[in-house]
Design a protein around this motif. Structure first.
Motif, mmCIF file in Angstrom:
data_model
loop_
_atom_site.group_PDB
_atom_site.id
_atom_site.type_symbol
_atom_site.label_atom_id
_atom_site.label_comp_id
_atom_site.label_asym_id
_atom_site.label_seq_id
_atom_site.Cartn_x
_atom_site.Cartn_y
_atom_site.Cartn_z
ATOM 1 N N THR A 118 1.046 -2.063 -0.123
ATOM 2 C CA THR A 118 -0.221 -0.029 -0.016
ATOM 3 C C THR A 118 0.684 1.403 0.397
ATOM 4 O O THR A 118 0.329 1.411 -0.789
ATOM 5 C CB THR A 118 -1.075 -0.023 1.491
ATOM 6 N N GLU A 119 1.807 1.222 0.919
ATOM 7 C CA GLU A 119 2.575 2.302 0.946
ATOM 8 C C GLU A 119 3.130 2.811 -0.518
ATOM 9 O O GLU A 119 3.515 3.862 -0.791
ATOM 10 C CB GLU A 119 3.846 2.249 2.073
ATOM 11 N N ALA A 120 4.277 1.545 -1.059
ATOM 12 C CA ALA A 120 4.856 1.858 -2.052
ATOM 13 C C ALA A 120 3.542 2.380 -3.008
ATOM 14 O O ALA A 120 4.280 3.170 -4.295
ATOM 15 C CB ALA A 120 5.530 0.421 -2.146
ATOM 16 N N LEU A 121 2.812 1.544 -3.665
ATOM 17 C CA LEU A 121 1.902 1.645 -4.648
ATOM 18 C C LEU A 121 1.673 3.563 -4.229
ATOM 19 O O LEU A 121 1.920 4.113 -5.334
ATOM 20 C CB LEU A 121 0.773 0.586 -4.461
ATOM 21 N N ASN A 122 1.420 4.183 -3.255
ATOM 22 C CA ASN A 122 0.549 5.647 -3.155
ATOM 23 C C ASN A 122 2.206 6.478 -3.652
ATOM 24 O O ASN A 122 1.932 7.735 -4.458
ATOM 25 C CB ASN A 122 0.344 5.362 -1.486
ATOM 26 N N ILE A 123 3.040 5.952 -3.211
ATOM 27 C CA ILE A 123 3.880 6.807 -3.599
ATOM 28 C C ILE A 123 4.473 6.558 -4.844
ATOM 29 O O ILE A 123 4.603 7.589 -5.879
ATOM 30 C CB ILE A 123 5.691 6.025 -2.417
ATOM 31 N N VAL A 124 4.574 5.691 -5.646
ATOM 32 C CA VAL A 124 5.113 5.479 -6.600
ATOM 33 C C VAL A 124 3.462 5.995 -7.443
ATOM 34 O O VAL A 124 4.407 6.638 -8.616
ATOM 35 C CB VAL A 124 4.662 4.088 -7.207
ATOM 36 N N LYS A 125 2.330 6.500 -7.627
ATOM 37 C CA LYS A 125 1.523 6.847 -8.185
ATOM 38 C C LYS A 125 1.197 8.635 -7.867
ATOM 39 O O LYS A 125 1.663 9.423 -9.327
ATOM 40 C CB LYS A 125 0.337 6.704 -7.453
ATOM 41 N N GLN A 126 2.646 8.521 -6.826
ATOM 42 C CA GLN A 126 2.563 10.471 -6.146
ATOM 43 C C GLN A 126 3.581 10.681 -7.553
ATOM 44 O O GLN A 126 3.923 11.985 -8.547
ATOM 45 C CB GLN A 126 2.760 10.629 -5.459
ATOM 46 N N LEU A 127 5.084 10.129 -7.381
ATOM 47 C CA LEU A 127 6.221 10.315 -8.492
ATOM 48 C C LEU A 127 5.792 10.185 -9.925
ATOM 49 O O LEU A 127 5.920 10.862 -10.322
ATOM 50 C CB LEU A 127 6.858 9.114 -8.532
ATOM 51 N N THR A 128 4.830 9.264 -10.780
ATOM 52 C CA THR A 128 4.472 9.091 -11.915
ATOM 53 C C THR A 128 3.667 9.977 -12.379
ATOM 54 O O THR A 128 3.350 10.178 -13.142
ATOM 55 C CB THR A 128 4.977 7.410 -12.072
ATOM 56 N N GLY A 129 2.757 10.443 -11.490
ATOM 57 C CA GLY A 129 1.603 10.625 -12.027
ATOM 58 C C GLY A 129 0.460 9.607 -12.531
ATOM 59 O O GLY A 129 -0.551 10.915 -13.591
ATOM 60 N N LYS A 130 0.631 8.957 -12.770
ATOM 61 C CA LYS A 130 -0.373 8.101 -13.181
ATOM 62 C C LYS A 130 -0.996 7.931 -11.855
ATOM 63 O O LYS A 130 -0.495 7.269 -11.058
ATOM 64 C CB LYS A 130 0.360 6.675 -13.650
ATOM 65 N N THR A 131 -2.771 7.440 -12.272
ATOM 66 C CA THR A 131 -2.947 6.317 -11.758
ATOM 67 C C THR A 131 -3.275 4.740 -11.493
ATOM 68 O O THR A 131 -3.588 4.505 -13.337
ATOM 69 C CB THR A 131 -4.779 7.184 -11.703
ATOM 70 N N ALA A 132 -3.405 4.292 -11.059
ATOM 71 C CA ALA A 132 -2.961 2.391 -11.460
ATOM 72 C C ALA A 132 -4.300 2.521 -11.126
ATOM 73 O O ALA A 132 -5.732 2.909 -10.409
ATOM 74 C CB ALA A 132 -2.993 2.105 -10.762
ATOM 75 N N ASN A 133 -5.737 0.886 -12.305
ATOM 76 C CA ASN A 133 -6.577 0.611 -11.751
ATOM 77 C C ASN A 133 -7.197 0.332 -11.271
ATOM 78 O O ASN A 133 -5.987 -0.623 -10.502
ATOM 79 C CB ASN A 133 -6.932 0.265 -13.298
#
Length: 156
Positions: free
Chosen positions: A141-156
Motif C-alpha cells: 500500500t505504501e509503495a503503490l501510493n508513492i509510485v502514483k505520486q511520483l509518476t503522476g499516473k493513477t493505477a486501475n
C-alpha cells in the motif's frame, strides 16, 4: 548506515530466480523500481507480502514501476517460491547479504533479516523507505501510493 529518502540507491547486479542477472541501473532505465527486502522465501509473513505484491502487480506496472523482491535465498529457492505462488515479478538472490548491508537493512532482534521497501525513481534516487517487520502487506500500500505520486499516473 541506512539508505534514506533522497539518497542515491546503491546499484547492484544479482541473479534473478531464473539465474540471469538483474541490474538496478538497467531496470531504472525502463521504470521506477519498488525494491523490497524480505527475510525468507515461503514463510508466512513473506508469502503474505509477496502475494500482496502479486495481487497489485498490474497496478504497479500501470503506475510506471517494476517490483523486485530481494532476500538471501538462492536463485533456485526463489524460482520455487515464485512458481508456487505465481509471482509475476523478479526475485533476486543476495546470498551473503552484501546488498542488504549496502542498503543498511536492519535485523529484527539481531536475528531475523529485516523487511524494508524502497521506492526508487528513474534517476536512482530513493523517494520512500518503509520499514516494518510485522506489517508485511502495508509495504504494498505504501509503495503503490508513492509510485502514483511520483509518476503522476493513477493505477486501475
Amino acid at each position: 548506515m541506512s539508505i534514506k529518502v533522497g539518497d542515491k540507491a546503491p546499484d547492484f547486479t544479482l541473479p534473478k530466480q531464473d539465474g540471469t542477472p538483474a541490474n538496478l541501473k538497467e531496470l531504472l532505465q525502463k521504470s521506477a523500481v519498488v525494491l523490497y527486502f524480505y527475510p525468507k522465501d515461503d514463510t508466512p509473513g513473506c508469502t503474505k507480502e509477496a502475494c500482496s505484491f502479486r495481487d497489485s502487480y498490474e497496478a504497479f506496472k500501470d503506475a510506471g514501476a517494476e517490483v523486485v523482491g530481494i532476500s538471501s535465498q538462492s536463485a533456485a529457492s526463489h524460482e520455487a517460491f515464485a512458481a508456487k505462488y505465481r509471482l509475476p515479478f523478479t526475485l533476486v538472490s543476495d546470498e551473503g547479504g552484501k546488498v542488504r548491508s549496502q542498503y543498511g537493512v536492519p535485523s529484527t532482534l539481531g536475528l531475523l533479516p529485516g523487511r524494508v521497501t524502497y521506492v526508487i525513481d528513474r534517476d536512482g534516487t530513493v523517494r520512500h523507505v518503509f520499514n516494518s517487520q510485522l506489517n508485511a502487506t502495508r509495504h504494498v500500500t505504501e509503495a503503490l501510493n508513492i509510485v502514483k505520486q511520483l509518476t503522476g499516473k493513477t493505477a486501475n
